[in-house]
Design a protein around this motif. Structure first.
Motif, mmCIF file in Angstrom:
data_model
loop_
_atom_site.group_PDB
_atom_site.id
_atom_site.type_symbol
_atom_site.label_atom_id
_atom_site.label_comp_id
_atom_site.label_asym_id
_atom_site.label_seq_id
_atom_site.Cartn_x
_atom_site.Cartn_y
_atom_site.Cartn_z
ATOM 1 N N ARG A 85 31.626 75.646 48.059
ATOM 2 C CA ARG A 85 31.590 77.078 48.294
ATOM 3 C C ARG A 85 30.240 77.518 48.869
ATOM 4 O O ARG A 85 30.175 78.205 49.883
ATOM 5 C CB ARG A 85 31.862 77.815 46.976
ATOM 6 N N SER A 89 29.534 78.639 52.707
ATOM 7 C CA SER A 89 29.114 80.021 52.895
ATOM 8 C C SER A 89 27.844 80.099 53.741
ATOM 9 O O SER A 89 27.735 80.917 54.657
ATOM 10 C CB SER A 89 28.902 80.655 51.522
ATOM 11 N N ALA A 92 28.750 79.105 57.358
ATOM 12 C CA ALA A 92 29.415 80.214 58.035
ATOM 13 C C ALA A 92 28.421 81.321 58.369
ATOM 14 O O ALA A 92 28.458 81.908 59.453
ATOM 15 C CB ALA A 92 30.541 80.759 57.163
ATOM 16 N N PHE A 315 37.723 87.729 45.366
ATOM 17 C CA PHE A 315 37.741 87.173 46.726
ATOM 18 C C PHE A 315 36.825 87.994 47.642
ATOM 19 O O PHE A 315 36.129 87.446 48.485
ATOM 20 C CB PHE A 315 39.167 87.074 47.271
ATOM 21 N N MET A 318 33.281 86.824 47.285
ATOM 22 C CA MET A 318 32.882 85.689 48.117
ATOM 23 C C MET A 318 32.516 86.128 49.509
ATOM 24 O O MET A 318 31.605 85.600 50.123
ATOM 25 C CB MET A 318 34.030 84.697 48.196
ATOM 26 N N GLU A 319 33.273 87.103 50.003
ATOM 27 C CA GLU A 319 32.981 87.607 51.343
ATOM 28 C C GLU A 319 31.625 88.319 51.334
ATOM 29 O O GLU A 319 30.848 88.173 52.269
ATOM 30 C CB GLU A 319 34.096 88.576 51.737
ATOM 31 N N LEU A 322 28.898 85.974 51.894
ATOM 32 C CA LEU A 322 28.626 85.653 53.298
ATOM 33 C C LEU A 322 27.608 86.635 53.880
ATOM 34 O O LEU A 322 26.637 86.233 54.531
ATOM 35 C CB LEU A 322 29.937 85.705 54.096
ATOM 36 N N ARG A 325 24.079 86.149 52.506
ATOM 37 C CA ARG A 325 23.409 84.959 53.055
ATOM 38 C C ARG A 325 23.055 85.164 54.526
ATOM 39 O O ARG A 325 22.009 84.701 54.984
ATOM 40 C CB ARG A 325 24.280 83.735 52.825
ATOM 41 N N ILE C 74 35.228 80.695 63.900
ATOM 42 C CA ILE C 74 34.859 79.599 63.005
ATOM 43 C C ILE C 74 36.101 78.927 62.434
ATOM 44 O O ILE C 74 37.006 79.590 61.934
ATOM 45 C CB ILE C 74 33.961 80.107 61.855
ATOM 46 N N ILE C 102 33.136 74.571 60.175
ATOM 47 C CA ILE C 102 32.611 74.273 58.843
ATOM 48 C C ILE C 102 33.316 73.006 58.380
ATOM 49 O O ILE C 102 34.499 73.034 58.069
ATOM 50 C CB ILE C 102 32.909 75.399 57.831
ATOM 51 N N SER C 111 34.276 71.439 44.204
ATOM 52 C CA SER C 111 35.032 72.472 43.497
ATOM 53 C C SER C 111 36.336 71.916 42.971
ATOM 54 O O SER C 111 36.755 72.215 41.849
ATOM 55 C CB SER C 111 35.350 73.636 44.432
ATOM 56 N N ARG C 123 41.749 80.483 49.908
ATOM 57 C CA ARG C 123 41.390 81.898 49.915
ATOM 58 C C ARG C 123 39.877 82.096 49.896
ATOM 59 O O ARG C 123 39.359 83.130 50.305
ATOM 60 C CB ARG C 123 42.071 82.624 48.742
ATOM 61 N N THR C 124 39.162 81.099 49.402
ATOM 62 C CA THR C 124 37.703 81.131 49.513
ATOM 63 C C THR C 124 37.284 80.916 50.968
ATOM 64 O O THR C 124 36.490 81.671 51.524
ATOM 65 C CB THR C 124 37.082 80.017 48.646
ATOM 66 N N LEU C 125 37.841 79.864 51.563
ATOM 67 C CA LEU C 125 37.402 79.501 52.913
ATOM 68 C C LEU C 125 37.757 80.559 53.947
ATOM 69 O O LEU C 125 37.038 80.740 54.922
ATOM 70 C CB LEU C 125 37.998 78.143 53.301
ATOM 71 N N CYS C 127 37.437 83.565 53.562
ATOM 72 C CA CYS C 127 36.370 84.575 53.542
ATOM 73 C C CYS C 127 35.288 84.259 54.564
ATOM 74 O O CYS C 127 34.530 85.130 54.980
ATOM 75 C CB CYS C 127 35.721 84.659 52.157
ATOM 76 N N TYR C 128 35.174 82.987 54.930
ATOM 77 C CA TYR C 128 34.087 82.559 55.818
ATOM 78 C C TYR C 128 34.580 82.238 57.221
ATOM 79 O O TYR C 128 33.841 82.380 58.180
ATOM 80 C CB TYR C 128 33.403 81.310 55.248
#
Lengths: 336, 336, 336
Positions: A85, A89, A92, A315, A318-319, A322, A325, C74, C102, C111, C123-125, C127-128
């Protein structure tokens, strides 16, 4: 970067809540060339600055997806332990800013296996890259790396030490979801003893006028020194073992995992585990405006049936990570 | 690429020491489409060309960080054994030139585990990429790959065979630090028997008018055939066991590791090891203009106290490696 | 993406065989936002569309190498099991279109090792990233991922399930090499029982007016349900055990590996293996216009002496794979 230069952070003016931040090569940018090692290095002025930039990143991504603010810049992503993760992140974040990444995740097989020291490794990588993100299992490794490196180091987690970008994204989530921090009642649920995530977040929150509700099994309570620190800073704290005691007044519920391995007595674990799982029934009893967060990965702490609840912010959280960062990378590279 | 085409390298004119090199799509570029397999393929004209381009890469990076000379080009980075430093350096070189990288480092788990031959693997990758950098544990593998591939192969180390880009960056370091090679006294210290790095460097140096001082334990002396080769080429060579015998006259000191594993008798190792470690006392006895190099990683051969000495060139050496690799990539892709 | 939206694919007009396809942000693109999960989701109109775009990708790459159609986009390349060829091909496809990647290949350490579910990971990925390519050992995993993800999922192989981009590139190879599909005699050779590659290709071919020759050991015959399906769709099928029986009439010969492990009785294996190996003698007996294909990696099924034969299309086949993957990425991201 030597941390001595960081005292300069006090000299920049407070940013207004919704400022116009012109992107460009800002050698006067307050975080230019600095390391991101610990949440302790940020005061409220700093945090407002970070969140201001992160908010603009959010708007830019919504509008154009990616842009070339860091075109030509290179991030060395140095992970001594895997963290899908966090590394995804950061990768990205760099790519959405038009920059490139050198992924280094096999360090255990390689130079390090040949016995190379962390200072040598980071001084090697800074020959190739403009900024280094470091994940390392040992406490203090990020600070050690920063002591030797001339280029900025961003701590992506050093063992049970710090994981500052996680804490920043947690707080940024609250700011973006609620709009403010002052006056909120934040409930931290689960393993409050070992979770560095909740420790860092609690410290950051204590800069504002918040109430904290600490819900955990007795053996997983917040460490007493940290509890004292929070109280000394004027935070109103209530500790309890049952979520229902505080759920009704909770504005933000931050859930963490209660790990079986923490219990010597498995009966104790079986007795308490149910109290720390969020399901549709929990949400039915929760305030309508509540924000539900989790640092992820989750393993049963929040049922998937909750995912469709608009209050489930994990969720989106997590965005927001991004954007935070992206902001930090742009800032330490002098572009924001 | 078949090596036959490489005889064409003799036809290009010698570059002046500080030429203007217009970047662009130069199909007439002398290294266009060629493989980089061995230091033996380079004569002095070639080396001056490589270093001329590498010097311009250095100046461009200092001025703008990155630029789009190889925009749209793709490097397949094929590492059958890990080498953080070399792979990170090639990745950075490609990215600073605006190109992209396909990182392939898990070959042992994958197609190769299914028994695929190296020729098939490189002919697959050249379907996707414009140039292939290959690291492989077996001698001759880079030449084998080049025999089958239509796209350029760059040897990033093939076992105890060659590691030509390391030798080129070592020599480039001397050129950039001292300004010339003729007339220098270069001392090679440590394991001169097994170190392919010193073998390749010694061969390259023998193209110039240099004196070599070879300091090693008796059992780790330079292999006699190579010694004879150097002498036959007119190099003045002195072998000895103690650095102090030659330190005072040394212009460039190149340190390598003396590995415990090389000694059958551990007493022998304990007796000699101290003589091959560089510390502040060594540097106090060394000439003021001396250049101290090491291919890294180091494990105690040079004390960290020496790092602040301006004569310590080993971190700059890594940076020079970036410029040499940028130069080679641009050259074989016809852009320099 | 929910597959329900995919019925919309019927509404777009059939593309002419050599259409002008203006690149740009086409929200009306027929595959915009869709998942690529199975060959079953493609009808002839869809396939012509895919191959039309892939053909243009081929021409663009020949002309300019790379271009910025997906600049700023991406791709999360999520491989739960290694596959050098497929992941390198998708990475190259994204990079030749100006996009970024990525790479996530250590999921088993990370994870997921902490017990995270596939739905949470995708659903995590998302986000990026803008699109996710998924390789997973379990049948149905790509469909599961697509059920939860809002961003497009491209199935890069889910166990013994589907590997649609392989089937599409196989068919595209025939289209590009021969110019048409109707009227061809296609011979499938080797392990027809377990090879998902031949199953998918046979299904796609059955949309056209083709003859199939199925050459395999008795125990590795095409599964009867699939055979019936093909016959029901009007395909003329002949099964046999010896290639020579059908070689003379073969327009396209598709070779797959006969794995020793499939045989209970090693004598059976030794008896048949020679019949499924292509060498110069085989090619001498084959039609001059025949196209020889193999999904690779090969382990002895086709001798290296055959590689120089112009009918050997297996390396071009890999290159066609690049164009098909470029086309799919551009299409699901609304750019073609």
């Amino acid at each position: 970067m030597p941390t001595s230069g960081q005292s300069g952070s006090r000299s920049h003016p407070a940013r207004s809540d919704n400022p116009y931040l012109p992107f460009g090569d800002r050698r006067d940018a307050p975080f230019y060339g600095r390391d991101i090692l610990s949440v302790r290095q940020f005061d409220k002025v700093d945090l407002r600055y970070v969140f201001g930039v992160a908010h603009e990143m959010r708007e830019m991504v919504a509008r154009v997806g990616s842009f070339d603010l860091l075109k030509g810049k290179i991030l060395a992503s140095l992970f001594y332990e895997p963290s899908t993760r966090t590394s995804a992140s950061f990768t990205a974040a760099m790519e959405r800013l038009g920059g490139s990444v050198i992924p280094i995740s096999e360090v255990h097989y390689s130079s390090v296996a040949k016995g190379e020291s962390l200072p040598d490794t980071v001084r090697t990588l800074e020959c190739y890259a403009d900024v280094i993100v470091l994940r390392h299992p040992e406490v203090g490794s990020a600070a050690l790396a920063a002591e030797y490196a001339r280029k900025p180091i961003i701590n992506a987690g050093d063992g049970v030490g710090e994981h500052p970008t996680q804490a920043l994204l947690d707080l940024f989530t609250i700011v973006e979801e609620v709009g403010h921090v002052d006056g909120l009642t934040v409930t931290l649920l689960g393993d409050l003893r070992y979770g560095r995530t909740v420790h860092s977040l609690a410290r950051l929150l204590s800069l504002w006028d918040v109430r904290l509700r600490l819900v955990s099994p007795k053996i997983l309570r917040l460490p007493p020194p940290l509890l004292s620190e929070l109280i000394a800073r004027g935070v109103e704290v209530v500790e309890c073992e049952q979520l229902e005691e505080v759920l009704g007044d909770t504005d933000v519920l931050y859930v963490t995992r209660v790990q079986k391995e923490r219990f010597e007595n498995l009966d104790d674990y079986e007795r308490v585990r149910g109290a720390y799982v969020i399901d549709a029934a929990t949400m039915a009893a929760a305030p309508e405006h509540m924000v539900l967060m989790h640092p992820f990965p989750r393993v049963g702490e929040i049922h998937m049936e909750v995912d469709v609840d608009p209050r489930a912010a994990y969720f989106r959280q997590m965005e927001y990570g991004l954007y935070v960062r992206m902001a930090l990378l742009a800032m330490v590279l002098g572009k924001a």
